[in-house]
Design a protein around this motif. Structure first.
Motif, short mmCIF file in Angstrom:
data_model
loop_
_atom_site.label_atom_id
_atom_site.label_comp_id
_atom_site.label_asym_id
_atom_site.label_seq_id
_atom_site.Cartn_x
_atom_site.Cartn_y
_atom_site.Cartn_z
N PRO A 72 -39.91 -35.84 23.83
CA PRO A 72 -40.72 -35.23 22.79
C PRO A 72 -39.86 -34.99 21.54
CG PRO A 72 -40.67 -33.88 24.79
CD PRO A 72 -39.68 -34.96 24.96
N LEU A 73 -40.39 -35.33 20.37
CA LEU A 73 -39.63 -35.20 19.13
C LEU A 73 -40.05 -33.99 18.31
CD1 LEU A 73 -39.66 -38.90 17.88
CD2 LEU A 73 -37.93 -37.75 19.25
N VAL A 74 -41.28 -34.08 17.80
CA VAL A 74 -41.80 -33.06 16.88
C VAL A 74 -43.28 -32.85 17.16
CG1 VAL A 74 -40.16 -33.56 15.01
CG2 VAL A 74 -42.33 -34.79 15.10
N TYR A 75 -43.78 -31.74 16.66
CA TYR A 75 -45.22 -31.50 16.67
C TYR A 75 -45.81 -32.18 15.44
CZ TYR A 75 -44.40 -28.14 20.33
OH TYR A 75 -44.02 -27.55 21.51
N LEU A 76 -47.04 -32.66 15.55
CA LEU A 76 -47.69 -33.28 14.40
C LEU A 76 -47.72 -32.29 13.23
CD1 LEU A 76 -50.73 -35.01 16.14
CD2 LEU A 76 -48.65 -36.10 15.29
N PRO A 77 -47.53 -32.79 12.01
CA PRO A 77 -47.55 -31.88 10.86
C PRO A 77 -48.96 -31.33 10.63
CG PRO A 77 -47.42 -34.15 10.13
CD PRO A 77 -47.32 -34.17 11.63
N ASP A 78 -49.02 -30.16 10.02
CA ASP A 78 -50.32 -29.54 9.72
C ASP A 78 -51.07 -30.29 8.63
OD1 ASP A 78 -49.91 -27.56 11.65
OD2 ASP A 78 -48.84 -26.28 10.22
N SER A 79 -50.33 -30.95 7.72
CA SER A 79 -50.97 -31.70 6.64
C SER A 79 -50.29 -33.06 6.49
CB SER A 79 -50.87 -30.90 5.33
OG SER A 79 -49.51 -30.69 5.01
N ASN A 80 -50.87 -33.90 5.66
CA ASN A 80 -50.32 -35.24 5.40
C ASN A 80 -50.18 -36.08 6.66
OD1 ASN A 80 -50.06 -34.81 2.58
ND2 ASN A 80 -48.17 -33.66 2.97
N ARG A 81 -51.17 -36.00 7.53
CA ARG A 81 -51.07 -36.74 8.78
C ARG A 81 -51.18 -38.26 8.58
NH1 ARG A 81 -53.36 -33.42 13.95
NH2 ARG A 81 -51.93 -31.68 13.69
N GLU A 82 -51.98 -38.70 7.62
CA GLU A 82 -52.09 -40.14 7.43
C GLU A 82 -50.74 -40.76 7.05
OE1 GLU A 82 -54.47 -43.42 4.76
OE2 GLU A 82 -55.45 -41.51 5.16
N PRO A 83 -49.99 -40.20 6.07
CA PRO A 83 -48.67 -40.75 5.79
C PRO A 83 -47.71 -40.62 6.98
CG PRO A 83 -49.34 -39.28 4.01
CD PRO A 83 -50.36 -39.17 5.10
N PHE A 84 -47.88 -39.56 7.74
CA PHE A 84 -47.04 -39.35 8.92
C PHE A 84 -47.30 -40.45 9.95
CE2 PHE A 84 -46.16 -37.41 13.09
CZ PHE A 84 -44.84 -37.03 12.90
N TYR A 85 -48.57 -40.71 10.25
CA TYR A 85 -48.90 -41.78 11.20
C TYR A 85 -48.44 -43.14 10.69
CZ TYR A 85 -51.75 -38.71 14.14
OH TYR A 85 -52.18 -37.73 14.99
N ARG A 86 -48.55 -43.36 9.38
CA ARG A 86 -48.07 -44.61 8.80
C ARG A 86 -46.57 -44.76 9.03
NH1 ARG A 86 -49.55 -48.84 5.12
NH2 ARG A 86 -47.65 -50.08 5.09
N LYS A 87 -45.84 -43.66 8.84
CA LYS A 87 -44.39 -43.68 9.08
C LYS A 87 -44.08 -44.02 10.53
CE LYS A 87 -40.05 -42.59 8.08
NZ LYS A 87 -39.29 -43.08 6.93
N LEU A 88 -44.85 -43.44 11.47
CA LEU A 88 -44.63 -43.74 12.89
C LEU A 88 -44.87 -45.22 13.18
CD1 LEU A 88 -46.24 -40.67 14.73
CD2 LEU A 88 -43.85 -41.00 14.02
N LEU A 89 -45.95 -45.77 12.60
CA LEU A 89 -46.23 -47.20 12.81
C LEU A 89 -45.13 -48.07 12.21
CD1 LEU A 89 -50.07 -47.36 12.14
CD2 LEU A 89 -48.89 -47.82 14.30
N ASP A 90 -44.67 -47.72 11.02
CA ASP A 90 -43.59 -48.49 10.39
C ASP A 90 -42.32 -48.41 11.22
OD1 ASP A 90 -45.29 -49.20 8.33
OD2 ASP A 90 -44.48 -47.71 6.91
N LEU A 91 -42.00 -47.23 11.74
CA LEU A 91 -40.83 -47.09 12.60
C LEU A 91 -40.97 -47.92 13.88
CD1 LEU A 91 -40.16 -43.27 12.22
CD2 LEU A 91 -38.65 -45.10 11.45
N ASN A 92 -42.17 -47.93 14.45
CA ASN A 92 -42.40 -48.72 15.67
C ASN A 92 -42.07 -50.19 15.47
OD1 ASN A 92 -43.08 -47.23 17.93
ND2 ASN A 92 -45.24 -47.10 17.39
N SER A 93 -42.30 -50.70 14.28
CA SER A 93 -42.07 -52.14 14.04
C SER A 93 -40.60 -52.52 14.14
CB SER A 93 -42.64 -52.55 12.68
OG SER A 93 -41.87 -52.01 11.63
N SER A 94 -39.70 -51.54 14.03
CA SER A 94 -38.28 -51.86 14.10
C SER A 94 -37.61 -51.37 15.39
CB SER A 94 -37.55 -51.28 12.88
OG SER A 94 -37.64 -49.88 12.88
#
Length: 159
Positions: A72-94
């Motif tokens: 487990p890393l972090v709890y989902l942020p309270d705001s800006n979830r769409e950019p957060f999920y985008r970051k997770l997807l971008d990280l997954n690609s590498s």
């Protein structure tokens, strides 16, 4: 053996994986009994790597034994979830040998594979990959998105 060369996994594959996990802990100078998870469905252990907590499970299901390594890393942020999920997807690609996922409100690093054909070096490598990625990303995600880092104490108070 079936038409496509698959074999049903046996309890033996699970016990071989358990032996490998215990050997991994001993080589790291850790007592597998001290690091065993008492409430795990199947077999489970934990270890710390930097700021990350790593969980290693060997679970037996109707389809055979599975090795699952998660952190487990972090709890989902309270705001800006769409950019957060985008970051997770971008990280997954590498990433290789592991991926980012979510469970409830928690972001995880996960690696999973059947235990059939598992060798010690692969198990060691999978644990290392999850631990490395978890220790690298937990602080970065928390700082960039203002989310809380995962801690056992917070998880217990939520449950």
């Amino acid at each position: 053996m079936s038409l496509f060369g698959t074999q049903k996994l046996t309890q033996g594959a699970a016990s071989d994986a358990v032996t490998m996990v215990e050997q991994y802990f001993r080589r790291r100078g850790l007592d597998p009994q001290t690091h065993a998870l008492r409430d795990a469905q199947g077999y489970g252990w934990w270890l710390s790597e930097g700021s990350a907590k790593i969980y290693v499970f060997v679970q037996v299901s109707q389809h055979g034994a599975v090795l699952r390594i998660t952190s487990p890393l972090v709890y989902l942020p309270d705001s800006n979830r769409e950019p957060f999920y985008r970051k997770l997807l971008d990280l997954n690609s590498s990433l290789s040998s592991c991926a980012l996922s979510t469970h409830d409100e928690i972001v995880l690093v996960v690696a999973q594979r059947p235990t059939f054909g598992l060798v010690q070096e692969e198990l060691d490598d999978l644990v290392w990959h999850v631990a490395y990625v978890a220790d690298l990303l937990d602080n970065k995600l928390a700082e960039e998105f203002g989310c809380r880092m995962y801690t056992d104490q917070q998880a217990q108070s939520l449950g």
